[in-house]
Design a protein around this motif. Structure first.
Motif, mmCIF file in Angstrom:
data_model
loop_
_atom_site.group_PDB
_atom_site.id
_atom_site.type_symbol
_atom_site.label_atom_id
_atom_site.label_comp_id
_atom_site.label_asym_id
_atom_site.label_seq_id
_atom_site.Cartn_x
_atom_site.Cartn_y
_atom_site.Cartn_z
ATOM 1 N N LEU A 125 0.809 -1.214 0.000
ATOM 2 C CA LEU A 125 0.000 0.000 0.000
ATOM 3 C C LEU A 125 0.847 1.272 0.000
ATOM 4 O O LEU A 125 0.626 2.172 -0.827
ATOM 5 C CB LEU A 125 -0.947 -0.005 1.200
ATOM 6 C CG LEU A 125 -1.914 1.178 1.293
ATOM 7 C CD1 LEU A 125 -2.756 1.291 0.028
ATOM 8 C CD2 LEU A 125 -2.809 1.036 2.507
ATOM 9 N N ILE A 126 1.808 1.389 0.906
ATOM 10 C CA ILE A 126 2.640 2.597 0.941
ATOM 11 C C ILE A 126 3.468 2.724 -0.338
ATOM 12 O O ILE A 126 3.532 3.818 -0.922
ATOM 13 C CB ILE A 126 3.530 2.620 2.198
ATOM 14 C CG1 ILE A 126 2.659 2.627 3.467
ATOM 15 C CG2 ILE A 126 4.440 3.840 2.182
ATOM 16 C CD1 ILE A 126 1.649 3.759 3.539
ATOM 17 N N PRO A 127 4.117 1.641 -0.832
ATOM 18 C CA PRO A 127 4.791 1.769 -2.124
ATOM 19 C C PRO A 127 3.850 2.208 -3.248
ATOM 20 O O PRO A 127 4.244 2.982 -4.123
ATOM 21 C CB PRO A 127 5.331 0.358 -2.375
ATOM 22 C CG PRO A 127 5.537 -0.212 -1.004
ATOM 23 C CD PRO A 127 4.397 0.328 -0.196
ATOM 24 N N ALA A 128 2.598 1.730 -3.213
ATOM 25 C CA ALA A 128 1.635 2.128 -4.246
ATOM 26 C C ALA A 128 1.317 3.613 -4.152
ATOM 27 O O ALA A 128 1.244 4.321 -5.170
ATOM 28 C CB ALA A 128 0.359 1.307 -4.115
ATOM 29 N N LEU A 129 1.158 4.122 -2.936
ATOM 30 C CA LEU A 129 0.894 5.548 -2.762
ATOM 31 C C LEU A 129 2.107 6.396 -3.142
ATOM 32 O O LEU A 129 1.962 7.506 -3.674
ATOM 33 C CB LEU A 129 0.466 5.831 -1.323
ATOM 34 C CG LEU A 129 -0.927 5.321 -0.942
ATOM 35 C CD1 LEU A 129 -1.160 5.480 0.548
ATOM 36 C CD2 LEU A 129 -2.013 6.032 -1.730
ATOM 37 N N LYS A 130 3.288 5.883 -2.874
ATOM 38 C CA LYS A 130 4.487 6.585 -3.326
ATOM 39 C C LYS A 130 4.549 6.609 -4.853
ATOM 40 O O LYS A 130 5.018 7.590 -5.453
ATOM 41 C CB LYS A 130 5.736 5.921 -2.747
ATOM 42 C CG LYS A 130 5.915 6.160 -1.252
ATOM 43 C CD LYS A 130 7.177 5.495 -0.717
ATOM 44 C CE LYS A 130 7.380 5.795 0.763
ATOM 45 N NZ LYS A 130 8.592 5.144 1.306
ATOM 46 N N GLN A 131 4.047 5.536 -5.467
ATOM 47 C CA GLN A 131 3.962 5.508 -6.932
ATOM 48 C C GLN A 131 3.002 6.594 -7.417
ATOM 49 O O GLN A 131 3.300 7.305 -8.392
ATOM 50 C CB GLN A 131 3.477 4.133 -7.398
ATOM 51 C CG GLN A 131 3.335 3.969 -8.891
ATOM 52 C CD GLN A 131 4.552 3.338 -9.542
ATOM 53 O OE1 GLN A 131 5.630 3.948 -9.569
ATOM 54 N NE2 GLN A 131 4.385 2.136 -10.052
ATOM 55 N N VAL A 132 1.863 6.750 -6.749
ATOM 56 C CA VAL A 132 0.932 7.822 -7.097
ATOM 57 C C VAL A 132 1.639 9.171 -7.011
ATOM 58 O O VAL A 132 1.539 10.005 -7.920
ATOM 59 C CB VAL A 132 -0.302 7.805 -6.160
ATOM 60 C CG1 VAL A 132 -1.104 9.106 -6.309
ATOM 61 C CG2 VAL A 132 -1.197 6.620 -6.465
ATOM 62 N N ARG A 133 2.355 9.387 -5.926
ATOM 63 C CA ARG A 133 3.058 10.665 -5.740
ATOM 64 C C ARG A 133 4.044 10.908 -6.871
ATOM 65 O O ARG A 133 4.177 12.040 -7.366
ATOM 66 C CB ARG A 133 3.775 10.655 -4.397
ATOM 67 C CG ARG A 133 4.474 11.954 -4.034
ATOM 68 C CD ARG A 133 4.987 11.902 -2.602
ATOM 69 N NE ARG A 133 5.734 13.088 -2.227
ATOM 70 C CZ ARG A 133 7.054 13.209 -2.324
ATOM 71 N NH1 ARG A 133 7.785 12.189 -2.781
ATOM 72 N NH2 ARG A 133 7.652 14.326 -1.961
ATOM 73 N N SER A 134 4.738 9.857 -7.302
ATOM 74 C CA SER A 134 5.723 10.006 -8.378
ATOM 75 C C SER A 134 5.058 10.318 -9.717
ATOM 76 O O SER A 134 5.706 10.865 -10.620
ATOM 77 C CB SER A 134 6.569 8.735 -8.501
ATOM 78 O OG SER A 134 5.840 7.685 -9.115
ATOM 79 N N LEU A 135 3.773 9.970 -9.847
ATOM 80 C CA LEU A 135 3.049 10.206 -11.093
ATOM 81 C C LEU A 135 2.361 11.569 -11.132
ATOM 82 O O LEU A 135 1.812 11.960 -12.147
ATOM 83 C CB LEU A 135 2.003 9.100 -11.306
ATOM 84 C CG LEU A 135 2.556 7.695 -11.564
ATOM 85 C CD1 LEU A 135 1.443 6.663 -11.473
ATOM 86 C CD2 LEU A 135 3.249 7.625 -12.922
#
Length: 238
Positions: A125-135
């Motif tokens: 979940l946190i890696p996925a949200l960090k992915q959102v932030r990077s996008l």
């Protein structure tokens, strides 16, 4: 059953679910339109797009110049591409490391609706949200909603009391099972229901901050308190 297989099967009956919560969905979509404002050249990404029908309504409301959508279910992604032909639709999970390259550019507005985050495994979940932030672009906005396990209006006061008591004993709870009848077969998949404090914590850990956290009735869409609705969040990069 994995979330992907569950939603492959659920894709044929998803329209009924959408109709049952029309008021709520329209209220969230109005918040998205408000967040979009009058930006020119808007780029929109919808995460866990499902059938794409909601995305098409959002497109009609905010008129973005560029639209992309992802869903880990190939069947859902295929429906979304038919319902939203102007979008680039990819059958890929949010946590996939190759996703940024597939999308090629960043976005002004990212949406993730209908408790999609509740179907992402906890470790991802946190890696996925960090992915959102990077996008997201530097001034980008992330709008998402998740099911609130303290929502007494939907789950009943006794269930909420049990959930709150369980959280005191077992921090990080909130894991439940979603079920869907597909003919004679009952399909089930794990799903996570969030608490308001959990949402605030996961935003901090992923490098996002809440510009607004609200609660809306899951049927009517009316604004409620923390025990009366699902959690709707507008987040930005720290």
């Amino acid at each position: 059953m994995t979330s992907k297989r569950f939603y492959d099967a659920y894709s044929s009956g998803y329209a009924t679910y959408l109709e049952r919560h029309t008021g709520y969905f329209r209220a969230v979509e109005k918040e998205i339109a408000t967040a979009a404002g009058n930006r020119r050249g808007l780029a929109l990404l919808d995460v866990g797009t499902g059938t794409g029908e909601r995305l098409q309504r959002i497109i009609s409301a905010i008129h973005p110049d560029r639209v992309a959508a992802i869903d880990e279910s190939p069947d859902m992604a295929a429906l979304a591409q038919r319902n939203c032909p102007s979008a680039q639709v990819l059958a890929i999970p949010l946590s996939a490391p190759e996703l940024p390259g597939e999308l090629s550019d960043r976005f002004d507005l990212v949406t993730c609706l209908s408790n999609v985050l509740g179907h992402i495994p906890k470790a991802q979940l946190i890696p996925a949200l960090k992915q959102v932030r990077s996008l997201m672009k530097p001034d980008g906005v992330f709008i998402f909603d998740v099911n609130n396990r303290y929502n007494a209006a939907t789950y009943g006061p006794l269930s909420v009391i049990r959930n709150m008591a369980r959280d005191r004993v077992l921090p990080g709870g909130g894991d439940f099972t979603a079920a869907y009848r597909n003919g004679d077969e009952v399909l089930q998949t794990p799903v996570h229901l969030f608490s308001p404090s959990e949402v605030a914590r996961m935003l901090r850990e992923s490098g996002l901050k809440a510009a607004k956290i609200g609660f809306r009735d899951y049927v009517t869409g009316q604004e409620r308190g923390r025990f009366g609705g699902s959690i709707v969040v507008k987040a930005v990069s720290v």
